[in-house]
Design a protein around this motif. Structure first.
Motif, PDB file in Angstrom:
ATOM      1  N   SER A  53       0.829  -1.202   0.000  1.00 39.10           N
ATOM      2  CA  SER A  53       0.000   0.000   0.000  1.00 39.10           C
ATOM      3  C   SER A  53       0.865   1.255   0.000  1.00 39.10           C
ATOM      4  CB  SER A  53      -0.918  -0.009   1.222  1.00 39.10           C
ATOM      5  OG  SER A  53      -1.609   1.199   1.340  1.00 39.10           O
ATOM      6  N   GLN A  54       1.912   1.253   0.799  1.00 37.01           N
ATOM      7  CA  GLN A  54       2.804   2.411   0.855  1.00 37.01           C
ATOM      8  C   GLN A  54       3.565   2.593  -0.455  1.00 37.01           C
ATOM      9  OE1 GLN A  54       5.100   1.638   4.406  1.00 37.01           O
ATOM     10  NE2 GLN A  54       3.588   2.613   5.740  1.00 37.01           N
ATOM     11  N   GLN A  55       3.938   1.493  -1.094  1.00 38.50           N
ATOM     12  CA  GLN A  55       4.616   1.586  -2.389  1.00 38.50           C
ATOM     13  C   GLN A  55       3.688   2.213  -3.430  1.00 38.50           C
ATOM     14  OE1 GLN A  55       5.859  -2.491  -2.943  1.00 38.50           O
ATOM     15  NE2 GLN A  55       7.964  -2.046  -2.333  1.00 38.50           N
ATOM     16  N   LYS A  56       2.418   1.804  -3.428  1.00 35.35           N
ATOM     17  CA  LYS A  56       1.456   2.398  -4.356  1.00 35.35           C
ATOM     18  C   LYS A  56       1.297   3.890  -4.075  1.00 35.35           C
ATOM     19  CE  LYS A  56      -1.342  -1.762  -5.085  1.00 35.35           C
ATOM     20  NZ  LYS A  56      -2.640  -2.411  -4.815  1.00 35.35           N
ATOM     21  N   SER A  57       1.206   4.232  -2.788  1.00 37.00           N
ATOM     22  CA  SER A  57       1.055   5.627  -2.389  1.00 37.00           C
ATOM     23  C   SER A  57       2.269   6.447  -2.812  1.00 37.00           C
ATOM     24  CB  SER A  57       0.855   5.722  -0.880  1.00 37.00           C
ATOM     25  OG  SER A  57       0.758   7.061  -0.466  1.00 37.00           O
ATOM     26  N   LEU A  58       3.463   5.898  -2.610  1.00 35.43           N
ATOM     27  CA  LEU A  58       4.689   6.602  -3.015  1.00 35.43           C
ATOM     28  C   LEU A  58       4.760   6.778  -4.529  1.00 35.43           C
ATOM     29  CD1 LEU A  58       7.339   5.049  -0.595  1.00 35.43           C
ATOM     30  CD2 LEU A  58       6.473   7.397  -0.613  1.00 35.43           C
ATOM     31  N   THR A  59       4.343   5.773  -5.251  1.00 36.93           N
ATOM     32  CA  THR A  59       4.333   5.873  -6.708  1.00 36.93           C
ATOM     33  C   THR A  59       3.369   6.961  -7.154  1.00 36.93           C
ATOM     34  OG1 THR A  59       4.862   3.521  -6.900  1.00 36.93           O
ATOM     35  CG2 THR A  59       3.919   4.585  -8.839  1.00 36.93           C
ATOM     36  N   LEU A  60       2.186   6.988  -6.551  1.00 37.33           N
ATOM     37  CA  LEU A  60       1.201   8.017  -6.872  1.00 37.33           C
ATOM     38  C   LEU A  60       1.734   9.398  -6.521  1.00 37.33           C
ATOM     39  CD1 LEU A  60      -1.642   8.820  -7.806  1.00 37.33           C
ATOM     40  CD2 LEU A  60      -2.413   8.420  -5.465  1.00 37.33           C
ATOM     41  N   GLN A  61       2.330   9.535  -5.353  1.00 34.24           N
ATOM     42  CA  GLN A  61       2.880  10.822  -4.936  1.00 34.24           C
ATOM     43  C   GLN A  61       4.002  11.272  -5.862  1.00 34.24           C
ATOM     44  OE1 GLN A  61       3.951  10.414  -0.794  1.00 34.24           O
ATOM     45  NE2 GLN A  61       1.847  10.554  -0.101  1.00 34.24           N
ATOM     46  N   ALA A  62       4.824  10.338  -6.302  1.00 31.43           N
ATOM     47  CA  ALA A  62       5.914  10.687  -7.217  1.00 31.43           C
ATOM     48  C   ALA A  62       5.358  11.193  -8.543  1.00 31.43           C
ATOM     49  CB  ALA A  62       6.828   9.482  -7.443  1.00 31.43           C
ATOM     50  N   SER A  63       4.319  10.549  -9.049  1.00 29.08           N
ATOM     51  CA  SER A  63       3.732  11.004 -10.316  1.00 29.08           C
ATOM     52  C   SER A  63       3.047  12.356 -10.124  1.00 29.08           C
ATOM     53  CB  SER A  63       2.762   9.970 -10.883  1.00 29.08           C
ATOM     54  OG  SER A  63       1.636   9.832 -10.044  1.00 29.08           O
ATOM     55  N   GLN A  64       2.404  12.560  -8.963  1.00 32.55           N
ATOM     56  CA  GLN A  64       1.784  13.855  -8.699  1.00 32.55           C
ATOM     57  C   GLN A  64       2.839  14.944  -8.553  1.00 32.55           C
ATOM     58  OE1 GLN A  64      -0.573  12.979  -5.217  1.00 32.55           O
ATOM     59  NE2 GLN A  64      -2.391  12.487  -6.412  1.00 32.55           N
ATOM     60  N   GLN A  65       3.956  14.623  -7.931  1.00 30.79           N
ATOM     61  CA  GLN A  65       5.036  15.596  -7.779  1.00 30.79           C
ATOM     62  C   GLN A  65       5.614  15.953  -9.141  1.00 30.79           C
ATOM     63  OE1 GLN A  65       8.355  14.239  -5.452  1.00 30.79           O
ATOM     64  NE2 GLN A  65       9.183  16.282  -5.184  1.00 30.79           N
TER      65      GLN A  65
END
Length: 169
Positions: A53-65
């Motif tokens: 779940s955290q990996q998915k969240s980090l991936t999403l945050q990276a794309s948003q950044q």
């Protein structure tokens, strides 16, 4: 001999009882360890799910950044373009204002206080004013002045505009 057989039988029964007790104790330990192993396996599964779940969240945050960085770069280019256009317009206005004497007088004439108050966005304390307090003369409870009265700093109807004596309003 019977006594020896009885003593041996008793010793064998005692050994078997002790072995049964030890077997029972080992069985309890095995059950406790199995229970602990089950709990640890559950914790590992929970931790693995949390990591996914955290990996998915980090991936999403990276794309948003990355998208935010691209948007910021676009906005910075727009701001730079607007600043260039503003500077050019300011230079152009300055040149136009000083080309002719009438334009110079018009450009040098201060804006009337009534007009300045329309663009005032702060109150007396320097904080942002609400539309109702931006100009005391424009409060919601105020009524419109009568048609025959004049507003301060406003020329009467039909008068020539400031700086343009030959031109009718």
């Amino acid at each position: 001999m019977n006594q020896i057989k009885t003593a041996i039988g008793l010793a064998a029964a005692l050994v078997l009882a002790w072995l049964a007790y030890q077997n029972h104790q080992l069985g309890k330990q095995v059950q406790a360890q199995a229970s602990t192993a089950g709990q640890l396996a559950q914790q590992l599964n929970t931790a693995a799910a949390t990591i996914r779940s955290q990996q998915k969240s980090l991936t999403l945050q990276a794309s948003q950044q990355q998208a935010t960085a691209q948007d910021m770069a676009t906005l910075q280019r727009r701001i730079s373009g607007l600043a260039s256009r503003y500077t050019a317009a300011q230079i152009n206005l300055e040149a136009i204002t000083h080309e002719q004497p009438d334009a110079t007088r018009w450009g040098d004439t201060p804006v009337p206080a009534a007009v300045q108050r329309l663009f005032d966005s702060t109150d007396d304390a320097g904080t942002a004013a609400t539309p109702a307090t931006a100009d005391p003369a424009m409060r919601a409870s105020d009524t419109m002045p009568a048609a025959a009265t004049t507003v301060p700093d406003q020329p009467p109807a039909g008068a020539n505009a400031a700086g343009h004596p030959g031109r009718a309003g």
